[in-house]
Scaffold this active site. Structure first.
Site, PDB file in Angstrom:
ATOM      1  N   ASP A 197      -3.114   2.823  -5.050  1.00  0.00           N
ATOM      2  CA  ASP A 197      -1.775   2.724  -4.451  1.00  0.00           C
ATOM      3  C   ASP A 197      -1.144   1.334  -4.616  1.00  0.00           C
ATOM      4  O   ASP A 197      -1.873   0.355  -4.767  1.00  0.00           O
ATOM      5  CB  ASP A 197      -1.851   3.105  -2.971  1.00  0.00           C
ATOM      6  CG  ASP A 197      -2.828   2.252  -2.153  1.00  0.00           C
ATOM      7  OD1 ASP A 197      -3.995   2.139  -2.564  1.00  0.00           O
ATOM      8  OD2 ASP A 197      -2.418   1.718  -1.105  1.00  0.00           O
TER       9      ASP A 197
ATOM     10  N   HIS B  70      -2.381  -2.760  -3.513  1.00  0.00           N
ATOM     11  CA  HIS B  70      -3.729  -2.411  -3.102  1.00  0.00           C
ATOM     12  C   HIS B  70      -4.594  -2.136  -4.327  1.00  0.00           C
ATOM     13  O   HIS B  70      -5.770  -2.511  -4.377  1.00  0.00           O
ATOM     14  CB  HIS B  70      -3.675  -1.190  -2.187  1.00  0.00           C
ATOM     15  CG  HIS B  70      -4.869  -1.037  -1.318  1.00  0.00           C
ATOM     16  ND1 HIS B  70      -5.084   0.082  -0.540  1.00  0.00           N
ATOM     17  CD2 HIS B  70      -5.937  -1.853  -1.071  1.00  0.00           C
ATOM     18  CE1 HIS B  70      -6.217  -0.058   0.132  1.00  0.00           C
ATOM     19  NE2 HIS B  70      -6.754  -1.215  -0.169  1.00  0.00           N
TER      20      HIS B  70
ATOM     21  N   GLU C  21       2.465  -0.791   4.385  1.00  0.00           N
ATOM     22  CA  GLU C  21       2.242   0.573   3.929  1.00  0.00           C
ATOM     23  C   GLU C  21       3.582   1.258   3.682  1.00  0.00           C
ATOM     24  O   GLU C  21       4.494   1.174   4.519  1.00  0.00           O
ATOM     25  CB  GLU C  21       1.465   1.378   4.979  1.00  0.00           C
ATOM     26  CG  GLU C  21       0.039   0.941   5.197  1.00  0.00           C
ATOM     27  CD  GLU C  21      -0.937   1.541   4.191  1.00  0.00           C
ATOM     28  OE1 GLU C  21      -0.482   2.227   3.254  1.00  0.00           O
ATOM     29  OE2 GLU C  21      -2.154   1.317   4.372  1.00  0.00           O
TER      30      GLU C  21
ATOM     31  N   HIS D 230       0.840  -1.186   0.000  1.00  0.00           N
ATOM     32  CA  HIS D 230       0.000   0.000   0.000  1.00  0.00           C
ATOM     33  C   HIS D 230       0.883   1.248   0.000  1.00  0.00           C
ATOM     34  O   HIS D 230       2.098   1.167   0.193  1.00  0.00           O
ATOM     35  CB  HIS D 230      -0.852   0.068   1.277  1.00  0.00           C
ATOM     36  CG  HIS D 230      -1.694  -1.115   1.563  1.00  0.00           C
ATOM     37  ND1 HIS D 230      -3.064  -1.106   1.396  1.00  0.00           N
ATOM     38  CD2 HIS D 230      -1.385  -2.352   2.057  1.00  0.00           C
ATOM     39  CE1 HIS D 230      -3.562  -2.281   1.770  1.00  0.00           C
ATOM     40  NE2 HIS D 230      -2.567  -3.052   2.170  1.00  0.00           N
TER      41      HIS D 230
END
Length: 202
Positions: free
Chosen positions: A178, A168, A129, A41
């Protein structure tokens, strides 16, 4: 590194020794299913701005809704990821990989191993992330940390290999973009497996 596996001692706790631990309450027990997918992500809070504590605050339910107009829209969300890789390469871990983080949302993924479309991806995935957005190039430090972290996950979970890494955007194409076009998949795979031919960007 051979076949995506590395020789190292695996910590049974599911915490990466190179990560700073910040526990998120937004997690629960996984079903009896092996981790077999990594979802990459990207996040920036406020959008397009880097640094600060807002991302950690979001994942720990401490985001101040009054601090920025955008925060008022998301402060009540209960979300998390297993890991966050900062712009300087620092890694923060919020959820033990043995537990389920809440990162994938409404999503689906075609699993070639069982030849079917799968849902409830949080059940069997690890969410990573990157601090960034669709348009700003990610840093070399982030790629280096992401590659090291991915190698650790591959060593920990036998079901993971380079075909089990996705974005993602790929699992929620109508909702998410993303990590976006600024993410260099070829460079990432070059760092991850120098001797391997990188698969198509996911």
């Amino acid at each position: 590194m051979t076949g995506g596996k590395v020789n190292q001692v695996i910590d049974p706790s599911g915490r990466w020794s190179r990560a700073r631990w910040v526990a998120s309450p937004n997690a629960d027990a996984r079903p009896e299913e092996e981790v077999s997918l990594i979802v990459v992500h990207a996040i920036s809070l406020p959008p397009g701005e880097f640094g600060g504590e807002a991302i950690e605050s979001l994942f720990t339910n401490r985001l101040d809704a009054a601090a920025h107009p955008f925060f008022a829209e998301i402060a009540e969300l209960r979300v998390s990821a297993h890991f966050l890789v900062r712009r300087d390469g620092e890694c923060v871990q919020f959820v033990d990989t043995a537990r389920r983080a809440w990162h994938a949302g409404r999503s689906r993924w075609w699993d070639a191993r069982c030849d079917r479309r799968r849902h409830a991806l949080n059940d069997f995935s690890v969410g990573i992330e990157l601090e960034g957005d669709d348009h700003t190039p990610f840093t070399r430090a982030q790629y280096a940390t992401l590659a090291a972290l991915t190698g650790w996950l591959m060593a920990r979970y036998a079901a993971l290999d380079t075909t089990r890494i996705t974005s993602h955007a790929n699992i929620a194409p109508l909702r998410k973009t993303d990590p976006g076009p600024a993410f260099d998949w070829a460079y990432f795979y070059q760092l991850l497996l120098p001797a391997a031919v990188a698969p198509a960007a996911q």
